[in-house]
Scaffold this motif. Structure first.
Motif, PDB file in Angstrom:
ATOM      1  N   THR A  78       5.876 -10.796   7.423  1.00  0.00           N
ATOM      2  CA  THR A  78       5.162  -9.635   7.946  1.00  0.00           C
ATOM      3  C   THR A  78       5.978  -8.358   7.789  1.00  0.00           C
ATOM      4  OG1 THR A  78       5.996 -10.137  10.162  1.00  0.00           O
ATOM      5  CG2 THR A  78       3.814 -10.985   9.580  1.00  0.00           C
ATOM      6  N   GLU A  79       7.124  -8.480   7.117  1.00  0.00           N
ATOM      7  CA  GLU A  79       7.936  -7.304   6.806  1.00  0.00           C
ATOM      8  C   GLU A  79       7.736  -6.844   5.367  1.00  0.00           C
ATOM      9  OE1 GLU A  79      11.970  -8.257   7.647  1.00  0.00           O
ATOM     10  OE2 GLU A  79      11.667  -8.381   9.824  1.00  0.00           O
ATOM     11  N   HIS A  80       7.016  -7.649   4.570  1.00  0.00           N
ATOM     12  CA  HIS A  80       6.767  -7.333   3.168  1.00  0.00           C
ATOM     13  C   HIS A  80       5.265  -7.204   2.939  1.00  0.00           C
ATOM     14  CE1 HIS A  80      10.763  -9.158   3.172  1.00  0.00           C
ATOM     15  NE2 HIS A  80      10.999  -8.516   2.046  1.00  0.00           N
ATOM     16  N   ILE A  81       4.879  -6.227   2.135  1.00  0.00           N
ATOM     17  CA  ILE A  81       3.440  -5.983   1.958  1.00  0.00           C
ATOM     18  C   ILE A  81       3.134  -5.488   0.554  1.00  0.00           C
ATOM     19  CG2 ILE A  81       3.495  -3.579   2.783  1.00  0.00           C
ATOM     20  CD1 ILE A  81       0.818  -4.387   4.344  1.00  0.00           C
ATOM     21  N   LEU A  82       1.975  -5.913   0.082  1.00  0.00           N
ATOM     22  CA  LEU A  82       1.455  -5.562  -1.229  1.00  0.00           C
ATOM     23  C   LEU A  82       0.274  -4.613  -1.031  1.00  0.00           C
ATOM     24  CD1 LEU A  82       1.620  -6.405  -4.304  1.00  0.00           C
ATOM     25  CD2 LEU A  82      -0.089  -8.158  -3.732  1.00  0.00           C
ATOM     26  N   VAL A  83       0.339  -3.424  -1.615  1.00  0.00           N
ATOM     27  CA  VAL A  83      -0.798  -2.491  -1.570  1.00  0.00           C
ATOM     28  C   VAL A  83      -1.656  -2.783  -2.792  1.00  0.00           C
ATOM     29  CG1 VAL A  83      -1.544  -0.093  -1.494  1.00  0.00           C
ATOM     30  CG2 VAL A  83       0.610  -0.763  -0.386  1.00  0.00           C
ATOM     31  N   TYR A  84      -2.815  -3.401  -2.571  1.00  0.00           N
ATOM     32  CA  TYR A  84      -3.662  -3.858  -3.669  1.00  0.00           C
ATOM     33  C   TYR A  84      -4.805  -2.873  -3.907  1.00  0.00           C
ATOM     34  CZ  TYR A  84      -5.861  -6.954  -6.975  1.00  0.00           C
ATOM     35  OH  TYR A  84      -6.371  -7.485  -8.143  1.00  0.00           O
ATOM     36  N   ALA A  85      -4.819  -2.265  -5.094  1.00  0.00           N
ATOM     37  CA  ALA A  85      -5.882  -1.334  -5.479  1.00  0.00           C
ATOM     38  C   ALA A  85      -6.954  -2.098  -6.261  1.00  0.00           C
ATOM     39  CB  ALA A  85      -5.309  -0.198  -6.316  1.00  0.00           C
ATOM     40  N   HIS A  86      -8.163  -2.116  -5.744  1.00  0.00           N
ATOM     41  CA  HIS A  86      -9.230  -2.874  -6.404  1.00  0.00           C
ATOM     42  C   HIS A  86      -9.674  -2.206  -7.702  1.00  0.00           C
ATOM     43  CE1 HIS A  86     -12.496  -0.035  -5.482  1.00  0.00           C
ATOM     44  NE2 HIS A  86     -11.982   0.091  -4.283  1.00  0.00           N
TER      45      HIS A  86
END
Length: 311
Positions: A78-86
């Motif tokens: 929960t400290e790492h995140i992926l910003v996913y652009a559709h």
């Protein structure tokens, strides 16, 4: 580094995605004046192709004024995140239409993902989409996510945006995320790539006419060589590591290849994966296709390495 699964170039392997694309192409050809709502509804139906990822929860969030879906796989950091652009040409698509695809990628990497509902063209042309994604990154910083624990990702137009957002953050002097994932990225706003012609018979959806339509709706009066719209014209030196993939039956295959070569020549740590017989954004078949699952697994391992997460 390049990973290629050898096959005769331009030979498509039949599957449900190809069938869906063929049907959509026929519908667009029969209705050249298709309205934007019908177009969006038709393309959004592609979300049904992926298997539902297990052990994943979803939460609607307001990311600094941009609505989004937060994806949390069981056991993910929960400290790492992926910003996913559709994907969707910056004209169609939504967080909901790409929820399952993004969740499969996040699960493979062992991280959370956030899928923004950025504004769509033609109502909101370039650069509204990039502005919204920058807003999401700033919101993540305020929420305590460190840039080195963040990555960008996207498919088709979202693959473009996953790169362009990094370029804009650099321009603004903001800290950069640690990695970029681009799946079947749509980068060439001039439609000059060689596979636009050589793969025309094997590609079931993205013809030159379709790409031209999306470019016109997305860019409006903006130059097709504007680097934030067409990263093939950008200075790529200093970008974080990049993983890029494409199918060798798609007309946009060489978008990924040209970006790979340009990034490599600029000194960027870049990996290219070409899957045989695969259509544009073959990852829509996640959970139901060996090729889609292979690329997702490879991308997940690659991202874990770049984020310093245990495999």
């Amino acid at each position: 580094m390049t990973k290629r699964q050898e096959n005769n170039m331009g030979t498509a392997l039949p599957n449900a995605l190809q069938d869906s694309y063929t049907d959509m192409s026929a519908r667009m050809a029969a209705n050249p004046d298709m309205d934007i709502v019908t177009l969006r509804n038709m393309l959004d139906s592609l979300e049904s192709l992926a298997a539902e990822p297990t052990d994943v929860t979803y939460q609607d969030v307001d990311a600094g004024g941009v609505s989004a879906i937060l994806v949390t796989p069981a056991g993910a950091s929960t400290e790492h995140i992926l910003v996913y652009a559709h994907g969707g040409g910056c004209v169609t698509g939504s967080a909901a239409s790409h929820r399952k695809l993004a969740a499969h990628v996040a699960k493979a990497a062992g991280v959370q993902a956030i899928i923004p509902n950025f504004r769509l063209a033609p109502e909101f042309p370039f650069p509204a989409q990039i502005e919204d994604l920058v807003t999401v990154h700033k919101w993540l910083r305020a929420k305590g996510y460190r840039p080195e624990n963040t990555a960008t990702a996207g498919d088709s137009a979202g693959g473009n945006l996953s790169i362009a957002t990094i370029l804009k953050l650099r321009e603004l002097g903001e800290p950069l995320p640690a990695a970029i994932l681009g799946f079947s990225p749509w980068l060439d706003m001039e439609n000059l790539g060689k596979t636009m012609e050589s793969n025309a018979d094997s590609e079931a959806l993205v013809s030159r006419d379709v790409s031209e339509l999306m470019v016109t709706l997305y860019l409006g009066e903006t130059s097709r060589t504007e680097p934030l719209a067409n990263p093939l014209y950008a200075d790529l030196a200093g970008l974080p590591p990049v993983f890029v993939s494409a199918g060798d039956a798609e007309t946009l295959q060489d978008n990924a290849e040209r970006f790979h070569d340009k990034a490599r020549d600029a000194g960027v740590d870049v990996t290219l994966e070409i899957q045989p017989g695969q259509q544009h954004v073959y990852l829509f078949m996640a959970g139901k296709s060996t090729e889609a699952d292979t690329t997702i697994a490879n991308a997940g391992r690659w991202l874990r390495d770049r984020l310093g997460l245990a495999s």
